[in-house]
Every structure is written in C-alpha cells, then in structure tokens.
Design a protein around this motif. Structure first.
Motif, mmCIF file in Angstrom:
data_model
loop_
_atom_site.group_PDB
_atom_site.id
_atom_site.type_symbol
_atom_site.label_atom_id
_atom_site.label_comp_id
_atom_site.label_asym_id
_atom_site.label_seq_id
_atom_site.Cartn_x
_atom_site.Cartn_y
_atom_site.Cartn_z
ATOM 1 N N GLY A 235 0.808 -1.208 0.000
ATOM 2 C CA GLY A 235 0.000 0.000 0.000
ATOM 3 C C GLY A 235 0.845 1.264 0.000
ATOM 4 N N MET A 236 1.867 1.311 0.828
ATOM 5 C CA MET A 236 2.724 2.490 0.880
ATOM 6 C C MET A 236 3.591 2.599 -0.376
ATOM 7 N N GLN A 237 4.002 1.470 -0.954
ATOM 8 C CA GLN A 237 4.729 1.537 -2.222
ATOM 9 C C GLN A 237 3.829 2.113 -3.319
ATOM 10 N N TYR A 238 2.572 1.743 -3.308
ATOM 11 C CA TYR A 238 1.598 2.289 -4.266
ATOM 12 C C TYR A 238 1.464 3.802 -4.086
ATOM 13 N N ILE A 239 1.386 4.269 -2.855
ATOM 14 C CA ILE A 239 1.267 5.706 -2.587
ATOM 15 C C ILE A 239 2.534 6.443 -3.002
ATOM 16 N N ILE A 240 3.701 5.893 -2.685
ATOM 17 C CA ILE A 240 4.966 6.516 -3.093
ATOM 18 C C ILE A 240 5.026 6.637 -4.616
ATOM 19 N N GLY A 241 4.612 5.584 -5.309
ATOM 20 C CA GLY A 241 4.612 5.603 -6.771
ATOM 21 C C GLY A 241 3.581 6.544 -7.367
ATOM 22 N N SER A 242 2.662 7.035 -6.532
ATOM 23 C CA SER A 242 1.630 7.958 -6.999
ATOM 24 C C SER A 242 2.025 9.424 -6.842
ATOM 25 N N TRP A 243 3.179 9.702 -6.221
ATOM 26 C CA TRP A 243 3.570 11.083 -5.943
ATOM 27 C C TRP A 243 4.918 11.478 -6.536
ATOM 28 N N TYR A 244 5.824 10.514 -6.762
ATOM 29 C CA TYR A 244 7.208 10.863 -7.094
ATOM 30 C C TYR A 244 7.554 10.564 -8.549
ATOM 31 N N ARG A 245 8.458 11.365 -9.090
ATOM 32 C CA ARG A 245 8.913 11.227 -10.469
ATOM 33 C C ARG A 245 10.093 10.258 -10.552
ATOM 34 N N LYS A 246 10.485 9.947 -11.781
ATOM 35 C CA LYS A 246 11.480 8.900 -12.008
ATOM 36 C C LYS A 246 12.811 9.188 -11.334
ATOM 37 N N ASP A 247 13.256 10.464 -11.335
ATOM 38 C CA ASP A 247 14.541 10.786 -10.729
ATOM 39 C C ASP A 247 14.475 10.853 -9.206
ATOM 40 N N GLU A 248 13.271 10.660 -8.637
ATOM 41 C CA GLU A 248 13.070 10.719 -7.186
ATOM 42 C C GLU A 248 12.640 9.376 -6.600
ATOM 43 N N LEU A 249 12.141 8.492 -7.443
ATOM 44 C CA LEU A 249 11.371 7.343 -6.981
ATOM 45 C C LEU A 249 12.198 6.292 -6.250
ATOM 46 N N ALA A 250 13.349 5.899 -6.814
ATOM 47 C CA ALA A 250 14.133 4.824 -6.198
ATOM 48 C C ALA A 250 14.632 5.228 -4.822
ATOM 49 N N LYS A 251 15.049 6.505 -4.678
ATOM 50 C CA LYS A 251 15.554 6.943 -3.376
ATOM 51 C C LYS A 251 14.470 6.819 -2.315
ATOM 52 N N ARG A 252 13.238 7.271 -2.650
ATOM 53 C CA ARG A 252 12.163 7.180 -1.658
ATOM 54 C C ARG A 252 11.768 5.736 -1.374
ATOM 55 N N SER A 253 11.667 4.935 -2.422
ATOM 56 C CA SER A 253 11.313 3.523 -2.215
ATOM 57 C C SER A 253 12.358 2.807 -1.374
ATOM 58 N N CYS A 254 13.629 3.116 -1.620
ATOM 59 C CA CYS A 254 14.703 2.439 -0.893
ATOM 60 C C CYS A 254 14.855 2.965 0.528
ATOM 61 N N ILE A 255 14.647 4.271 0.721
ATOM 62 C CA ILE A 255 14.665 4.804 2.089
ATOM 63 C C ILE A 255 13.553 4.141 2.897
#
Length: 470
Positions: free
Chosen positions: A157-177
C-alpha cells in the motif's frame, strides 16, 4: 472560474519541468536543482510520506523479526518449542499476509488510504500486545495469522502511494529509504531484545514477553499518526499541510510522468492487465528477490546460539546479527542514489550486483566447511542482497505508469506471490531441526538469486522493446 483554473495551470507549468535539467547538486539530493516551489512541495511530501512510511515499516519489521528474537531469548524453553513450531509461526503470519495483499491494494484504488492503512496498523498493534499472554504454540499461530492479515496492507500500500507522488529521478531513493527501515527494524529488534531481556521477571513477565509489550507500545502512536499525515493520492488529496496549488502541482508532476489517476475497473482493463507481460515478469522478479536471501531466517542467530567455543551470550546472539542489517542499510542507500543518478533511472545494474553477492554468500555457507572468517563474512555480506525491494518496486511503477489499476494490482501481486512462496518454502528448506547448517536453504538461495539475475535481464529486454514500439 475557467480563467482562474487556466492561470493556476500556467503557474504550475512554469514551476515543474517536463524533463528536469540535472545539475551536480542533484546527485546529492534530487530537490536541490528544482524550483523553490517544487522544492518546498517535496519537502512537505517527504516529511509526511517518508516519515510515516519508514516508521510504519520499521514497526512492521520489528514485529516480524521479534518472533525470532523472542524464540532464541527464552520463549522456546518456556513454551516447550523444540520441534518446527517457529517455522509454523512464521508460516501462519505469511498465510495471513498473502491473503490480504491484493484485496487491500484494490481497496486503496476505491477508498481513502488515509483511513484504511492506519486502521489496519491499529489492529496489528493491539494483536502484538496480545502475544505476551500466549501460553501455547497454537495461540501464537492464531494471533500471527491475524497480525499478518493486518500487516498485509502496509508495504504494498505504501509503495503504491509513493509511486503515486514521485517522479522517475526521485522514486528509487524514496522507495529504498522506505525499505531501509526494515533493516533498521531488524537491527533495533536485536538491541531491543538485549535491553528488555533485563526486565525478565518484572511484574511476572519474562523478557521475551516484555519484547511484545514494548513492541506494541511503539506501534500504536505511529498507527494513530497515520490518520493525520497520509496525503492519500494526488487526485483526492486534501491534507492540512498542502495548499490547493501544491495538490495541483502533485497532479501535474504525475501527468508529466504519464502516471494515470484512479479509474473504474472494467473487464477490458482486467483482461489487459492479465494479458500483459508486466504482471508475470515483475512478479517473478520480486518473488526471486524476496526468496533469494536469508534475511527472513534467523540463520546467524542460530549459528551463534549453537556455537560452543566460545559460547555466546543472549546479548551477543541478538546484537551481532545487526551488523548484517547495517550492511543492508548502507548498500540499499547506495543502490538508490546510483540508480536514480549515475545509472539515470536504470534499476537492473544494482539488482544484478546484489544477486551476485547473494550467490557468493549462500554458496559459501552451503559448503559450510570453510574458514571461520569467511563464514562470518558470508553472514554479514548477505545484507548486500536485502536492499533491492525498493528498486524492484520503482521499476514496476515506471513500467506500469499508464494504468493506475494495473500498477496497484501488479505491486500487490509482486509482494503477495513472494510471500506465497515464503509461506511453504521455509518449511522445506529452513527446517529448525537442521540449524545451523541449513544446506538446503543456502543452496536454494543460490539458485533463486541466479533466477533473479535472469529475470532482471529479461525484464530489461521486454521493457526496452515496449518503449521502442510506443
């Protein structure tokens, strides 16, 4: 009214760029080369989403790992768990987790995540408290099933929300943090067990019982905070900390990424989802990652507990394995930064590296009769393969950008099928009676990590071909 809307859209278009220009400072943190308005927006978003996501996943993993620490810290002896009861406890949690994942992610496309996710957290916090009163393995089996069912909402659920707000150059850092907090939870669980073990006997509770009490005390405030800080999704977001213009900015950013908002399910859409290679290859990618490591098993603890010369103390058994978690934290962050910046959004190089280290470590332990230093190195470096989850999820968000419902189902399927395998595979290859020389387990990790490498390369090829044909 229409004029005001047009003015707002023009203002937003000036703030956010279609293809952000990269300056060297963006390699340190991606917001440094964005406009002041977008930087302020991302700061608020990070403070809300990442704080809640990381704390929530921290307590989820704290709970998931604490059953192992409690087991080696007196629960085994107090409850007479001398067979494969630990395996069954883990399996019951996994079954509940598997049952809940895809239905939960579908719910997130229909109701507000701000209410759904925190409510499930409150339930699992209460059930975690209840574990301290268990007097038999059967009671633990039942509670672990329902804890797993409640926890199934959180990670996908939280991965889905993260993927709904962040762009490609931001996404991996947030998912990995976000994912890094699982390793921190594992580390803290070891230190927590070492600390609360000293409470043994106070108010009639054993040290391992105090572990579950403290776990619940930590969990409940985080769950309640979710009702206030979760921003929902851009198209329905109305949090107190984002202005109307900032919500529009979030929507515009996702439009530029081609990431679609929520839409009704139709038979045509469902057929499209299940006829695409996306759900099958991405699910296999995550299944092989999640089952291609030894992090979910207390292999290091069991080795230390069985060691005779020198004989390790309870504190050492709980704290030494945290070194592996520290390695996972460091390598996860390295993967995130290099994937977003140096490799320009390519996720597969780090996946290949982590899987290769997994093969080295597990193959060494499968041989077993190796120098003691190499054995310790294998246990510790195994953390290098544990931080790939965020990259797999980021890759899925990007591949499934043009269909929100596909993205939700694929992310749920990835996590669910990984745990479907985890529900029964440990009963075969990680049998407690074979500790600490888990030959079948270490061999399985080597093979699964090899399949992960093949799947990552296959996904890279298929996605590249799909992009070229668009």
């Amino acid at each position: 009214m229409a004029d005001n809307t047009a003015k707002e859209e023009n203002k937003i278009a000036q703030i956010v760029q279609v293809e952000p220009k990269r300056k060297w400072v963006s390699y340190i943190w991606d917001t440094f080369d964005k406009s002041p308005e977008e930087r302020r927006f991302l700061f608020k978003l990070d403070a809300a989403i990442l704080t809640f996501a990381s704390l929530g996943y921290f307590i989820k993993y704290l709970d998931q790992i604490n059953i192992n620490n409690a087991f080696v810290s007196g629960m085994k002896e107090d409850l007479g768990l001398y067979k494969n009861q630990l395996n069954y406890m883990q399996a019951c949690w996994t079954v509940g987790y598997v049952i809940g994942e895809i239905p939960s992610n579908i719910m997130l496309t229909k109701i507000r995540p701000q209410y759904w996710i925190p409510s499930m957290e409150v339930i699992w916090a209460v059930l975690t408290f209840s574990l301290c009163r268990c007097t038999s393995a059967k009671q633990i089996y039942v509670l672990r099933f329902f804890i797993g069912l409640a926890e199934s909402t959180f990670y996908p659920g939280m991965q889905y929300i993260i993927g709904s707000w962040y762009r490609k150059d931001e996404l991996a850092k947030r998912s990995c943090i976000f994912h890094t907090s699982s390793a921190l939870g594992t580390m803290f669980s070891g230190y927590l067990m070492a600390g609360v073990y000293k409470l043994d006997g106070i108010h009639g509770y054993k040290g391992w019982q105090w572990l579950f009490i403290v776990d619940g005390i930590i969990s409940l405030p985080v769950a309640l905070a979710g009702y206030f800080v979760l921003p929902d999704l851009p198209e329905i977001s109305k949090p107190f900390y984002l202005s109307k213009e900032e919500v529009l900015l979030g929507q515009k950013r996702m439009q530029l990424e081609g990431r679609k908002p929520r839409a009704p399910y139709t038979m045509t859409r469902i057929k499209k989802i299940f006829s695409s290679w996306h759900i099958y290859m991405l699910t296999l990618l995550y299944v092989t990652f999640n089952n291609g490591g030894m992090g979910s098993q207390p292999v290091f603890q069991q080795y230390l507990k069985s060691h005779k010369n020198p004989k390790y103390t309870i504190t050492q058994i709980n704290t030494y394995p945290t070194i592996t978690s520290a390695v996972q934290v460091i390598t996860t962050l390295i993967y995130a930064w290099t994937s977003d910046s140096i490799f320009k959004g390519r996720r597969w190089p780090a996946i290949l590296f982590g899987a290769s280290v997994n093969i080295f470590c597990s193959a060494s332990l499968a041989v077993w009769d190796i120098p003691e230093g190499l054995r310790w190195a294998a246990y510790i470096l195994a953390g290098c393969g544990g931080g790939l989850s965020g990259l797999c999820m980021a890759w899925a968000h990007e591949i499934c950008s043009d269909d929100n419902e596909e993205r939700a189902i694929v992310v749920g399927s990835m996590n669910e099928m990984a745990y479907v395998l985890q529900a029964w595979l440990p009963l075969i290859v990680w049998q407690q009676v074979e500790a600490p020389r888990y030959h079948k387990g270490f061999t399985t990790v080597s093979s699964t990590s090899g399949l992960l490498i093949c799947t990552a390369l296959g996904t890279r090829y298929l996605h590249g071909r799909e992009v070229e044909n668009k």
